[in-house]
Scaffold this motif. Sequence first.
Motif, PDB file in Angstrom:
ATOM      1  N   THR A   2      -9.573 -10.841 -13.197  1.00 54.13           N
ATOM      2  CA  THR A   2      -8.694  -9.917 -12.872  1.00 54.13           C
ATOM      3  C   THR A   2      -8.375  -9.295 -11.499  1.00 54.13           C
ATOM      4  N   ILE A   3      -7.576  -8.959 -11.122  1.00 56.76           N
ATOM      5  CA  ILE A   3      -7.357  -8.452  -9.706  1.00 56.76           C
ATOM      6  C   ILE A   3      -7.715  -6.929  -9.825  1.00 56.76           C
ATOM      7  N   ILE A   4      -8.178  -6.234 -10.747  1.00 53.64           N
ATOM      8  CA  ILE A   4      -8.270  -4.907 -10.935  1.00 53.64           C
ATOM      9  C   ILE A   4      -9.645  -4.600 -11.034  1.00 53.64           C
ATOM     10  N   ARG A   5     -10.417  -3.987  -9.880  1.00 51.41           N
ATOM     11  CA  ARG A   5     -11.672  -3.961  -9.721  1.00 51.41           C
ATOM     12  C   ARG A   5     -12.112  -2.429  -9.694  1.00 51.41           C
ATOM     13  N   LEU A   6     -12.555  -1.909 -10.648  1.00 51.98           N
ATOM     14  CA  LEU A   6     -13.053  -0.331 -10.477  1.00 51.98           C
ATOM     15  C   LEU A   6     -14.282  -0.280  -9.132  1.00 51.98           C
ATOM     16  N   GLY A   7     -13.919   0.847  -8.561  1.00 51.84           N
ATOM     17  CA  GLY A   7     -15.013   0.958  -7.463  1.00 51.84           C
ATOM     18  C   GLY A   7     -14.676   0.137  -5.996  1.00 51.84           C
ATOM     19  N   ALA A   8     -13.648  -0.708  -6.222  1.00 49.40           N
ATOM     20  CA  ALA A   8     -13.328  -1.090  -5.028  1.00 49.40           C
ATOM     21  C   ALA A   8     -12.495  -0.364  -3.973  1.00 49.40           C
ATOM     22  N   SER A  38      11.650  -6.065  -9.881  1.00 48.07           N
ATOM     23  CA  SER A  38      10.440  -5.576 -10.054  1.00 48.07           C
ATOM     24  C   SER A  38       9.297  -6.565  -9.762  1.00 48.07           C
ATOM     25  N   VAL A  39       8.318  -6.415  -8.830  1.00 44.01           N
ATOM     26  CA  VAL A  39       7.535  -7.342  -8.191  1.00 44.01           C
ATOM     27  C   VAL A  39       5.891  -7.149  -8.494  1.00 44.01           C
ATOM     28  N   LEU A  40       5.234  -8.193  -9.095  1.00 43.86           N
ATOM     29  CA  LEU A  40       3.883  -8.156  -9.396  1.00 43.86           C
ATOM     30  C   LEU A  40       3.133  -9.253  -8.554  1.00 43.86           C
ATOM     31  N   PRO A  41       2.146  -8.851  -7.929  1.00 46.96           N
ATOM     32  CA  PRO A  41       1.255  -9.825  -7.351  1.00 46.96           C
ATOM     33  C   PRO A  41       0.268 -10.489  -8.157  1.00 46.96           C
ATOM     34  N   GLU A  42      -0.489 -11.709  -8.002  1.00 42.63           N
ATOM     35  CA  GLU A  42      -1.519 -12.116  -8.407  1.00 42.63           C
ATOM     36  C   GLU A  42      -1.576 -11.998 -10.203  1.00 42.63           C
ATOM     37  N   LEU A  43      -0.370 -12.509 -10.612  1.00 41.33           N
ATOM     38  CA  LEU A  43      -0.345 -12.468 -12.358  1.00 41.33           C
ATOM     39  C   LEU A  43      -0.936 -13.790 -12.926  1.00 41.33           C
ATOM     40  N   GLN A 146      -1.071  -1.690 -16.900  1.00 39.97           N
ATOM     41  CA  GLN A 146      -2.473  -1.541 -16.830  1.00 39.97           C
ATOM     42  C   GLN A 146      -2.865  -1.423 -15.403  1.00 39.97           C
ATOM     43  N   ARG A 147      -2.210  -2.026 -14.529  1.00 38.93           N
ATOM     44  CA  ARG A 147      -2.738  -1.681 -13.183  1.00 38.93           C
ATOM     45  C   ARG A 147      -2.092  -0.509 -12.627  1.00 38.93           C
ATOM     46  N   LEU A 148      -1.187   0.121 -13.317  1.00 38.31           N
ATOM     47  CA  LEU A 148      -0.808   1.543 -12.887  1.00 38.31           C
ATOM     48  C   LEU A 148      -1.626   2.447 -13.588  1.00 38.31           C
ATOM     49  N   LEU A 149      -2.429   2.339 -14.665  1.00 37.51           N
ATOM     50  CA  LEU A 149      -3.247   3.239 -15.092  1.00 37.51           C
ATOM     51  C   LEU A 149      -4.533   3.214 -14.372  1.00 37.51           C
ATOM     52  N   VAL A 150      -5.068   2.060 -13.935  1.00 36.35           N
ATOM     53  CA  VAL A 150      -6.309   1.797 -13.332  1.00 36.35           C
ATOM     54  C   VAL A 150      -6.168   2.532 -11.852  1.00 36.35           C
ATOM     55  N   ALA A 154      -8.153   5.696 -10.060  1.00 35.36           N
ATOM     56  CA  ALA A 154      -8.950   5.213  -8.860  1.00 35.36           C
ATOM     57  C   ALA A 154      -8.858   6.349  -7.949  1.00 35.36           C
ATOM     58  N   THR A 155      -7.631   7.225  -8.129  1.00 34.51           N
ATOM     59  CA  THR A 155      -7.384   8.440  -7.501  1.00 34.51           C
ATOM     60  C   THR A 155      -8.424   9.398  -7.449  1.00 34.51           C
ATOM     61  N   GLY A 156      -9.343   9.337  -8.549  1.00 38.72           N
ATOM     62  CA  GLY A 156     -10.231  10.148  -8.740  1.00 38.72           C
ATOM     63  C   GLY A 156      -9.732  11.895  -8.996  1.00 38.72           C
ATOM     64  N   GLN A 157      -8.527  11.794  -9.115  1.00 38.57           N
ATOM     65  CA  GLN A 157      -7.771  13.102  -9.363  1.00 38.57           C
ATOM     66  C   GLN A 157      -7.562  13.396 -10.828  1.00 38.57           C
ATOM     67  N   SER A 158      -7.893  14.658 -11.249  1.00 37.10           N
ATOM     68  CA  SER A 158      -7.545  15.196 -12.676  1.00 37.10           C
ATOM     69  C   SER A 158      -5.903  15.338 -12.775  1.00 37.10           C
ATOM     70  N   PHE A 159      -5.204  15.464 -13.940  1.00 36.95           N
ATOM     71  CA  PHE A 159      -4.056  15.945 -13.829  1.00 36.95           C
ATOM     72  C   PHE A 159      -3.821  17.232 -13.228  1.00 36.95           C
ATOM     73  N   GLU A 160      -4.826  18.203 -13.447  1.00 41.31           N
ATOM     74  CA  GLU A 160      -4.791  19.561 -12.955  1.00 41.31           C
ATOM     75  C   GLU A 160      -4.602  19.168 -11.194  1.00 41.31           C
ATOM     76  N   ASP A 161      -5.599  18.532 -10.686  1.00 42.67           N
ATOM     77  CA  ASP A 161      -5.807  18.481  -9.388  1.00 42.67           C
ATOM     78  C   ASP A 161      -4.216  17.815  -8.877  1.00 42.67           C
ATOM     79  N   ALA A 162      -3.828  16.644  -9.512  1.00 39.59           N
ATOM     80  CA  ALA A 162      -2.422  16.422  -8.964  1.00 39.59           C
ATOM     81  C   ALA A 162      -1.241  17.499  -8.907  1.00 39.59           C
ATOM     82  N   GLU A 163      -1.269  18.239  -9.982  1.00 45.00           N
ATOM     83  CA  GLU A 163      -0.254  19.318 -10.158  1.00 45.00           C
ATOM     84  C   GLU A 163      -0.429  20.219  -8.925  1.00 45.00           C
TER      85      GLU A 163
END
Length: 167
Positions: A2-8, A38-43, A146-150, A154-163
């Motif tokens: 997968t192209i999604i790697r947590l911690g990268a 709508s465009v996706l890389p590396e599918l 799935q990529r949007l979720l990851v 990866a932002t490390g923000q909670s929903f409260e922080d984002a608000e």
Amino acid sequence: MTIIRLGAVSPLIDGRQSQRAMMVRRGVQILLSDMRHSVLPELTLASGRRVDLISLSPKGEIWIVEIKTSVEDFRVDRKWQEYREFSDRLFFATHRDVPLEIFPEDCGLILSDGYGAHLLRDAPEHRLAASSRKALTLSFARTAAQRLLVAEWATGQSFEDAETTEN
């Protein structure tokens, strides 16, 4: 893989592409976005092959864009021929230092400078079967979600922080 790697540094970039390929990709993404795709890389396709870019047009057409950054890159890679069975239109994208005459006439051609791109030759249409289109569109949607979720995680923000950041 997968192209999604947590911690990268960025969970959306897998690091396998050269800087030149990323430059071409960026320009093509801008062009396709301007065309309302709508465009996706590396599918990864059902065949196990991974396409450089895949897009879904406003009409539901599926385009695959294979990025080539040198004559040698084109010469050694023949997997792109399999992409026709997974797309309505197949394109090559490159940059100004690659001779355009190496690319087959029966594929579209895009020239990118990283800040945008030009569609030099449209690709002939070869319509997907309805069942293939449905399966590929579903894969596109699930992968994008799935990529949007990851990326959000990866932002490390909670929903409260984002608000508080938005206010």
